[in-house]
Design a protein around this motif. Structure first.
Motif, PDB file in Angstrom:
ATOM      1  N   GLU A 215      12.518  -0.722   6.628  1.00 23.30           N
ATOM      2  CA  GLU A 215      12.636   0.330   6.580  1.00 23.30           C
ATOM      3  C   GLU A 215      12.247   1.228   4.782  1.00 23.30           C
ATOM      4  OE1 GLU A 215      16.358   2.418   8.158  1.00 23.30           O
ATOM      5  OE2 GLU A 215      15.015   2.022  10.529  1.00 23.30           O
ATOM      6  N   LYS A 216      13.062  -0.137   4.056  1.00 23.10           N
ATOM      7  CA  LYS A 216      13.507  -0.326   3.198  1.00 23.10           C
ATOM      8  C   LYS A 216      12.239  -0.455   2.474  1.00 23.10           C
ATOM      9  CE  LYS A 216      16.004  -2.318  -0.683  1.00 23.10           C
ATOM     10  NZ  LYS A 216      17.203  -3.145  -1.245  1.00 23.10           N
ATOM     11  N   GLN A 217      11.305  -0.778   2.672  1.00 23.27           N
ATOM     12  CA  GLN A 217      10.060  -1.837   1.999  1.00 23.27           C
ATOM     13  C   GLN A 217       9.349  -0.764   2.732  1.00 23.27           C
ATOM     14  OE1 GLN A 217       9.865  -4.156   0.085  1.00 23.27           O
ATOM     15  NE2 GLN A 217      11.719  -4.865   0.848  1.00 23.27           N
ATOM     16  N   SER A 218       9.250  -0.141   3.759  1.00 25.59           N
ATOM     17  CA  SER A 218       8.632   0.678   3.568  1.00 25.59           C
ATOM     18  C   SER A 218       8.636   2.517   2.890  1.00 25.59           C
ATOM     19  CB  SER A 218       8.710   1.465   5.738  1.00 25.59           C
ATOM     20  OG  SER A 218       8.125   0.887   6.356  1.00 25.59           O
ATOM     21  N   GLN A 219       9.702   2.949   2.498  1.00 28.82           N
ATOM     22  CA  GLN A 219      10.517   3.351   1.704  1.00 28.82           C
ATOM     23  C   GLN A 219       9.287   2.929   0.176  1.00 28.82           C
ATOM     24  OE1 GLN A 219      13.866   4.837   1.556  1.00 28.82           O
ATOM     25  NE2 GLN A 219      14.465   5.889  -0.369  1.00 28.82           N
ATOM     26  N   GLU A 220       9.757   1.813  -0.058  1.00 30.30           N
ATOM     27  CA  GLU A 220       8.989   1.510  -1.499  1.00 30.30           C
ATOM     28  C   GLU A 220       7.909   1.387  -1.808  1.00 30.30           C
ATOM     29  OE1 GLU A 220       9.469  -2.658  -2.820  1.00 30.30           O
ATOM     30  OE2 GLU A 220      11.039  -1.971  -3.791  1.00 30.30           O
ATOM     31  N   TYR A 221       6.799   1.094  -0.854  1.00 28.59           N
ATOM     32  CA  TYR A 221       5.566   1.092  -0.348  1.00 28.59           C
ATOM     33  C   TYR A 221       5.397   2.438  -0.473  1.00 28.59           C
ATOM     34  CZ  TYR A 221       1.385   0.103   1.316  1.00 28.59           C
ATOM     35  OH  TYR A 221      -0.027   0.372   1.145  1.00 28.59           O
ATOM     36  N   LEU A 222       5.823   3.589  -0.068  1.00 28.63           N
ATOM     37  CA  LEU A 222       5.786   5.307   0.179  1.00 28.63           C
ATOM     38  C   LEU A 222       5.813   5.336  -1.757  1.00 28.63           C
ATOM     39  CD1 LEU A 222       6.733   6.192   3.233  1.00 28.63           C
ATOM     40  CD2 LEU A 222       3.850   5.750   2.598  1.00 28.63           C
ATOM     41  N   LYS A 226       1.016   4.765  -6.051  1.00 30.62           N
ATOM     42  CA  LYS A 226      -0.157   4.639  -7.034  1.00 30.62           C
ATOM     43  C   LYS A 226      -0.386   3.506  -7.095  1.00 30.62           C
ATOM     44  CE  LYS A 226       0.967  10.087  -7.871  1.00 30.62           C
ATOM     45  NZ  LYS A 226       1.800  10.369  -8.655  1.00 30.62           N
ATOM     46  N   VAL A 227       0.936   3.142  -7.564  1.00 34.43           N
ATOM     47  CA  VAL A 227       1.035   1.297  -8.486  1.00 34.43           C
ATOM     48  C   VAL A 227       0.227   0.364  -7.739  1.00 34.43           C
ATOM     49  CG1 VAL A 227       2.662  -0.549  -9.492  1.00 34.43           C
ATOM     50  CG2 VAL A 227       2.994   2.226 -10.160  1.00 34.43           C
ATOM     51  N   ILE A 228       0.604   0.361  -6.234  1.00 35.84           N
ATOM     52  CA  ILE A 228      -0.499  -0.470  -5.544  1.00 35.84           C
ATOM     53  C   ILE A 228      -0.850  -0.377  -5.426  1.00 35.84           C
ATOM     54  CG2 ILE A 228       0.181  -0.947  -3.071  1.00 35.84           C
ATOM     55  CD1 ILE A 228       3.208   0.223  -2.861  1.00 35.84           C
ATOM     56  N   ARG A 229      -1.922   1.026  -5.254  1.00 30.80           N
ATOM     57  CA  ARG A 229      -3.441   0.826  -4.732  1.00 30.80           C
ATOM     58  C   ARG A 229      -3.931   1.108  -6.091  1.00 30.80           C
ATOM     59  NH1 ARG A 229      -4.630   6.741  -1.835  1.00 30.80           N
ATOM     60  NH2 ARG A 229      -6.793   5.874  -2.094  1.00 30.80           N
ATOM     61  N   SER A 230      -3.218   1.180  -7.413  1.00 31.20           N
ATOM     62  CA  SER A 230      -3.745   0.217  -8.574  1.00 31.20           C
ATOM     63  C   SER A 230      -3.972  -0.320  -8.685  1.00 31.20           C
ATOM     64  CB  SER A 230      -3.297   0.961  -9.592  1.00 31.20           C
ATOM     65  OG  SER A 230      -2.265   1.110 -10.195  1.00 31.20           O
ATOM     66  N   CYS A 231      -3.165  -1.312  -8.452  1.00 32.08           N
ATOM     67  CA  CYS A 231      -2.763  -2.963  -8.232  1.00 32.08           C
ATOM     68  C   CYS A 231      -3.897  -3.890  -6.900  1.00 32.08           C
ATOM     69  CB  CYS A 231      -1.542  -3.613  -8.015  1.00 32.08           C
ATOM     70  SG  CYS A 231      -1.206  -3.083 -10.224  1.00 32.08           S
ATOM     71  N   ASN A 232      -4.276  -2.655  -6.195  1.00 27.43           N
ATOM     72  CA  ASN A 232      -5.248  -2.905  -4.838  1.00 27.43           C
ATOM     73  C   ASN A 232      -4.738  -3.832  -4.022  1.00 27.43           C
ATOM     74  OD1 ASN A 232      -7.596  -3.681  -3.522  1.00 27.43           O
ATOM     75  ND2 ASN A 232      -8.091  -5.302  -4.736  1.00 27.43           N
ATOM     76  N   LEU A 233      -3.242  -3.326  -3.652  1.00 22.99           N
ATOM     77  CA  LEU A 233      -1.740  -4.186  -3.626  1.00 22.99           C
ATOM     78  C   LEU A 233      -1.578  -3.848  -2.065  1.00 22.99           C
ATOM     79  CD1 LEU A 233       0.761  -5.580  -6.326  1.00 22.99           C
ATOM     80  CD2 LEU A 233      -0.552  -7.093  -5.121  1.00 22.99           C
ATOM     81  N   GLY A 234      -2.465  -2.910  -1.157  1.00 23.29           N
ATOM     82  CA  GLY A 234      -2.661  -1.618  -0.401  1.00 23.29           C
ATOM     83  C   GLY A 234      -2.131  -2.588   1.576  1.00 23.29           C
ATOM     84  N   GLY A 235      -2.093  -2.086   2.283  1.00 19.19           N
ATOM     85  CA  GLY A 235      -2.022  -2.550   3.031  1.00 19.19           C
ATOM     86  C   GLY A 235      -1.540  -3.968   3.610  1.00 19.19           C
ATOM     87  N   LYS A 240       6.203  -7.773   0.753  1.00 22.28           N
ATOM     88  CA  LYS A 240       7.090  -7.893   1.259  1.00 22.28           C
ATOM     89  C   LYS A 240       6.722  -6.328   2.248  1.00 22.28           C
ATOM     90  CE  LYS A 240       8.611  -6.000  -2.665  1.00 22.28           C
ATOM     91  NZ  LYS A 240       9.801  -5.642  -3.554  1.00 22.28           N
ATOM     92  N   LEU A 241       6.252  -6.065   2.685  1.00 19.40           N
ATOM     93  CA  LEU A 241       5.601  -5.494   3.705  1.00 19.40           C
ATOM     94  C   LEU A 241       5.173  -5.692   4.743  1.00 19.40           C
ATOM     95  CD1 LEU A 241       6.611  -2.111   4.763  1.00 19.40           C
ATOM     96  CD2 LEU A 241       4.124  -1.492   3.671  1.00 19.40           C
ATOM     97  N   ASP A 242       3.968  -6.555   4.667  1.00 17.81           N
ATOM     98  CA  ASP A 242       4.069  -7.126   5.577  1.00 17.81           C
ATOM     99  C   ASP A 242       5.277  -8.599   6.128  1.00 17.81           C
ATOM    100  OD1 ASP A 242       1.930  -8.386   7.167  1.00 17.81           O
ATOM    101  OD2 ASP A 242       1.713  -9.977   6.091  1.00 17.81           O
TER     102      ASP A 242
END
Length: 582
Positions: A215-222, A226-235, A240-242
């Protein structure tokens, strides 16, 4: 007599302090749970009616084996009793549902409100040691687990235990040896579960920990999408989320494997009681100490009686899992809340700090800070980042309590005042504005819940909000979205000032209210602030020193200490830290 014993047991169990604390029950909930257990008890017994009617049919059909004639009248009577049993089961099941599920849902609502009320009264220091996802889990997941326990687990558990005891007592009147043989394997099955409880408890703790991490990692991911997508770290690339979801899956599989294996073994041992009953029955039959029909009746009952007991064994792991949630909630509910007087008069709103020291855990922030913010004047707090400016404002409003020294309002130590009573005298305008997913009107009304429409519009106009509100399609009824996502930063800030204007508290704290605004919005916000602070005790926190040059009194902080104090003219002439920062 048997019914009386069962009712006494159910009444005693549901009234024990341990049981009450385990499920966070109040008196009404305790009574509701007792009624639910009794309703489930009768429902469980009613399910034996078709079985007993079937046994009666078997006995009647097998009469030719003993040289007797079949009584067709009795068979038709048994069919009629079957129809009546169907109606009885339906009515008892309906009553069971109302007493169990509906009651538990009301209790769940009350429990969540109690948890939320407890959080509201806790000091801010508590929230520094807790993650937001953990607190959300307390209100949602842990309360849901208790709701499930009071609706699906505990009433059925107590009812099935009570009905099994009741049936055992009734069977003992026919033949105590056969009755004991049917339940002979129950202690062994229970022992297997008892010996595995520590292992299961460890797995449940790990599962809840893995769930919180996910839950914590999901919240951090959401939050950082913007930063995650800009660095191409999605999915899957967001490791950490995986990893958190992978660990949650593994923890769930381990629980199912271990608990399932233990339940299967306990069930197998319990059902082997049918073999024990058959062996004992044949031995008694061959020795002439029991009739064939009586033995047949016991064997048929043995195939049905294990249903409630197996239900009990199946529910026991859920009770262990609930224990982990209960422990977390109990820690929250036992946390010390902030209390104080609500009748102590505050005769003026001078704010004074007298040798106040404070630390966040082991990290010191303030060291013997002393100054006075006089009523009707603007007092500015300035200094480098980390010097303790925001901490001072939070100590003034008793978000935290000082470690040493005193913080006074009107000569009264804020530690002696109830936080809600104290907060009636404060209005805040923060740099980070919090708006709710509601209408503009309701977001402003938070400052004064009973305010009328005209009061809200007057406050909005004074805060320079009417200029942009009137352009919105629904005006004051416009929904803002999550945290005011449909508004600009300056517009959101003006909404928060309108809220403070509506509250009209005698003490106003401005924490970097214009720090992140563009020049145009800063003009509007500054105009609104000028209206807000008239005649108030004002504490201003600012980095841009040109915005506080007009302050009546400026307190300069460095590393948690007051190093200078005075007017802007005096401080600039002194050529100290203020002059260097300016």
């Amino acid at each position: 007599m048997s019914f009386f014993i069962i009712f006494v047991l159910l009444h005693f169990v549901t009234r024990t302090i341990i049981f009450r604390n385990y499920l966070l029950l109040d008196k009404n909930a305790e009574k509701g749970l007792r009624n639910a257990a009794i309703a489930c008890f009768f429902t469980s017994l009613s399910l034996m009616l078709p079985f007993m009617i079937t046994i009666g049919l078997f006995i009647e059909v097998l009469k030719p084996l003993t040289g007797e004639d079949i009584s067709w009248n009795r068979i038709w009577i048994l069919f009629g009793l079957g129809a009546i049993a169907f109606i009885v089961i339906f009515l008892l099941s309906k009553h069971d549902y109302m007493k169990t599920y509906v009651s538990s849902y009301h209790q769940s609502e009350a429990t969540r409100l109690r948890v939320a009320e407890q959080m509201r009264k806790l000091p801010m220091s508590f929230f520094n040691t807790r993650d937001l996802s953990e607190l959300s889990s307390n209100i949602m997941t842990d309360c849901t687990n208790i709701e499930t326990a009071t609706s699906n687990i505990v009433p059925q558990l107590l009812a099935n235990i009570a009905s099994s005891v009741f049936v055992l007592i009734c069977l003992a009147f026919f033949d105590w040896r056969m009755a004991l043989s049917i339940f002979a394997m129950l202690p062994i099955a229970a022992l297997v579960f008892w010996m595995s409880r520590k292992l299961q408890n460890r797995l449940f703790v790990k599962h809840i920990s893995a769930k919180l991490t996910a839950e914590k990692q999901s919240q951090e991911y959401l939050d950082g999408i913007k930063v995650i997508r800009s660095c191409n770290l999605g999915g899957e690339k967001y490791k950490k989320l995986d990893d958190a979801f992978t660990e949650l899956r593994s923890a769930a599989i381990r629980i199912e494997l271990v608990s399932g294996s233990i339940m299967a073994l306990s069930s197998m041992l319990l059902r082997s009681g049918i073999g024990v009953a058959a062996f004992v029955g044949i031995h008694l039959l061959t020795s002439g100490r029991i009739d064939f029909l009586v033995m047949l009746m016991f064997l048929l009952i043995a195939t049905r009686i294990y249903g409630p007991i197996l239900t009990v064994l199946t529910l026991l792991p859920d009770i262990l899992y609930l224990q982990v949630s209960n422990r977390r909630l109990r820690t929250l509910m036992d946390s010390e809340v902030m209390t104080g007087e609500t009748s102590t008069p505050i005769r003026n709103t001078d704010l004074s700090f007298d040798k106040v020291s404070f630390a966040y855990g082991e990290e010191p922030v303030l060291d013997e800070v002393s100054f006075v913010a006089k009523a009707g004047q603007i007092t500015a707090l300035v200094g480098p980042s980390g010097s303790g400016k925001s901490t001072i404002s939070k100590l003034a409003a008793r978000f935290w309590d000082a470690d040493s020294g005193t913080v006074n309002i009107g000569g009264v130590n804020v530690k002696e005042l109830d936080p809600e009573y104290l907060m009636q005298h404060f209005s805040f305008v923060f740099q980070e504005v919090i708006l709710f997913n509601d209408t503009i009107e309701n977001n402003i009304r938070i400052g004064k819940p009973n305010a009328g429409e005209e009061e809200i519009k007057s406050a909005a106009k004074a805060a320079c909000c009417d200029e942009f509100i009137e352009k919105l399609p629904d005006g004051y009824k416009t929904m803002l979205g999550e945290n005011g996502a449909t508004l600009s930063g300056g517009e959101r800030q003006r909404i928060s000032i309108a809220r403070a204007l509506l509250k009209d508290a005698p003490v106003v704290i401005l924490d970097e209210a214009t720090a992140s605004l563009d020049p145009e919005n800063e003009v509007f916000v500054q105009q609104a602030i000028n209206r807000l602070v008239v005649g108030k005790t004002v504490l201003v926190i600012a980095h841009r020193l040109r915005t506080v040059l007009h302050a009546d009194h400026i307190v300069v902080l460095e590393q948690g200490r007051v190093v200078e104090a005075g007017s802007s003219t005096e401080l600039l002439a002194h050529n100290g830290l203020f002059s260097k920062l300016y």
